[in-house]
Design an enzyme around this catalytic site. Sequence first.
Site, PDB file in Angstrom:
ATOM      1  N   GLY A 418       0.828  -1.195   0.000  1.00 38.00           N
ATOM      2  CA  GLY A 418       0.000   0.000   0.000  1.00 38.00           C
ATOM      3  C   GLY A 418       0.862   1.244   0.000  1.00 38.00           C
ATOM      4  O   GLY A 418       2.063   1.202   0.283  1.00 38.00           O
ATOM      5  N   ASP A 536      -4.331  10.602  14.959  1.00 38.23           N
ATOM      6  CA  ASP A 536      -4.786  10.330  13.579  1.00 38.23           C
ATOM      7  C   ASP A 536      -5.565   9.020  13.531  1.00 38.23           C
ATOM      8  O   ASP A 536      -5.297   8.149  12.712  1.00 38.23           O
ATOM      9  CB  ASP A 536      -3.585  10.281  12.637  1.00 38.23           C
ATOM     10  CG  ASP A 536      -4.009  10.420  11.176  1.00 38.23           C
ATOM     11  OD1 ASP A 536      -5.151  10.882  10.934  1.00 38.23           O
ATOM     12  OD2 ASP A 536      -3.223  10.072  10.279  1.00 38.23           O
TER      13      ASP A 536
END
Length: 717
Positions: A418, A536
């Site tokens: 990814g 986050d």
Amino acid sequence: MIPRSVPLIFFLLFLVPEIATVSSLMAKPNCTETCGNISIPFPFGIGTGCSMNDWFSVDCNKTTAESPSRAFLSRINMEVLEISLEDSTVRVNSPIISSGCSGRGANISINMTGSPFAFSYSNTFIAMGCDNRALLNQIEPEIVGCMSTCSSSTEGKENSYCSGNNCCQTRIPLGLQVFSASLGSAEDPINDQGRNQCKVAFIVERAWFRNNISSPEVVQYYMQYVPVILDWVMYYGTDIPEGVTLYYDARNSDAMYCDPPVNSSTSGRLGLRTETLYSNSTTCWCNDGYEGNPYLHDGCTDIDECKIPGVNWCSGMTKCVNVPGLYKCELDKAKITFLILGAATGLLLLLVGIWRLYKLVKKRKNIELKKKFFKRNGGLLLQQQLSSSDGSIQKTKIFTSKELEKATDRFNDNRILGQGGQGTVYKGMLADGMIVAIKKSKMVDEEKLEEFINEVVILSQVNHRNVVKLLGCCLETEVPLLVYEFIPNGNLFEYIHDQKEEFEFSWEMRLRIATEVARALSYLHSAACIPIYHRDIKSTNIMLDEKFRAKVSDFGTSRSIAIDQTHLTTHVQGTFGYLDPEYFQSSQFTGKSDVYSFGVVLAELLSGQKPISYERPEDRRSLATHFILLMEENKIFDILDERLMGQDREEEVIAVANLARRCLNLNGRKRPTMREVAIELEQIQKELFMHNKVVKNLKTSGMKFPTYGKLLGLLLQ
């Protein structure tokens, strides 16, 4: 040749005591050498025929199973503490004579008249107690004693505790063999306060007394015996066993030596003797280069100086050869041969070294380049962070660039798992077969450098089953690399929004994942060694392992804070749609800011919708706003993921929705903590488990089972 001196031999004996113990026989053959932890060398001995005569006979008594055996001189019944052949002394326990002291036994006097023993001049006579006049008996016409006063003043007196105030001392006569003392009062008409107080007197080893006794009370109330030193000698005549000749001119040899018989004109080795006690006596010892017992036949054995490091003087091209009592240095042909071979080998090594030098120069350039990358990629900053962590950071493995290139097939594009804002993740296999995920960060600039190093530091402090584990890092490449445990099933975002028909993303799985993420965040906020804010939290940063367990990842923007801090003031960072509005306005990030982001993830799990969607009206493009408005309108089921329809989970969905709504409160103070969120989700999960268990039992029995709501109603009745 080395100087032949007694001190050198004593030095050797103390330097390697284990050699002397193994090689030298100290007792007669077939006789016991020790009693407890005390060595019993001849002429002393335990048992019949093991001592020179009855005076040197030792009884070894076992008092209890736990304590070691104790040795006593049989004829004078004094406990032996240590025997020295070199000094011709024996250290024994001597009784304390007392008067007016409660709790003490009968006073014991010592009479060694006619024995080879006498009190050594290294002892001293001590009297203790207020107004104590102590005198030694049976030494007429001499008068030996001292007197202590009751004064408590110690000003200006050396060794003040025994300089006349409650304690006095005096030297004993030479060759003293009798110890008996009389204690009394000075009968001072002005000061008679000590007349009936406890008084003691004793002979004691001077050095021991000086180093171990600091006040009279220690002896008066706690001690029965004190150590003394006795000199001993060997007599000629009837004391000599059959077959042994002790005349010095017959016994003297290269191995041992005996003093001439002591008479009126000689003083012998001990020096401090009297004609009456030491007449017709001698003392023997092993000569230089020998060790052992000079009173035994062939008791002195040769010392092999060649086996004792640092003793012989042979060096260079010579070798040590042992001879009786000495050693000599001879030319070592083997060393000369070795030197020639060494020179030839050295020349060969020089040639090899020149070749290797070329290689090393080339390698050094590569190392310097790696050092440059290490510094540029934040290695110094990482070291600073680690050194200021007070040992709370686990040791992180430092991988080489060669290892990771091999693991990823030189970072082949086929290995990419990814890509994100901070770098690319590759799948790799280490040399030991372990599958890992290797994050290759983007080119680090000054703005991104702190984020990268921060992720290393944060993950090094975290140890939780629901947090991605950092295995190590590599900073010697052009771009930095992080090595994580491999998480095979992607991230939560894919399962929420990229629907797969072959995969059933059930309510039980969603609830379990939410609970696991809450536990991890609760651990980061309150259970980790230093509180950590993730900053986050989003579904793409929640990974799923082979058993679809949640793993919180991507700590690039995380921060640790001091325990006494309540918030962190930073530049606003995060992902739009998950960002706490209160943090966006104040720039103060708190643990409740992570709670808000987690609330958005709960809304995702319930609705299956993305956190930001342009398909919704402008005022509802934020999932958090859309979710809260529907909750206020009591239309929660209008937003529910269609994959959850028909699963009969209304009460659980409402409970989780209400929890998400509290997490999304615009006022951070009204939001629950992550610990409270985790506890509430665990409770909902337990209720779901109990419901499923009841339903399973009902199905098994063939009975018609109620819905969860009806079942809950029945239980509450």
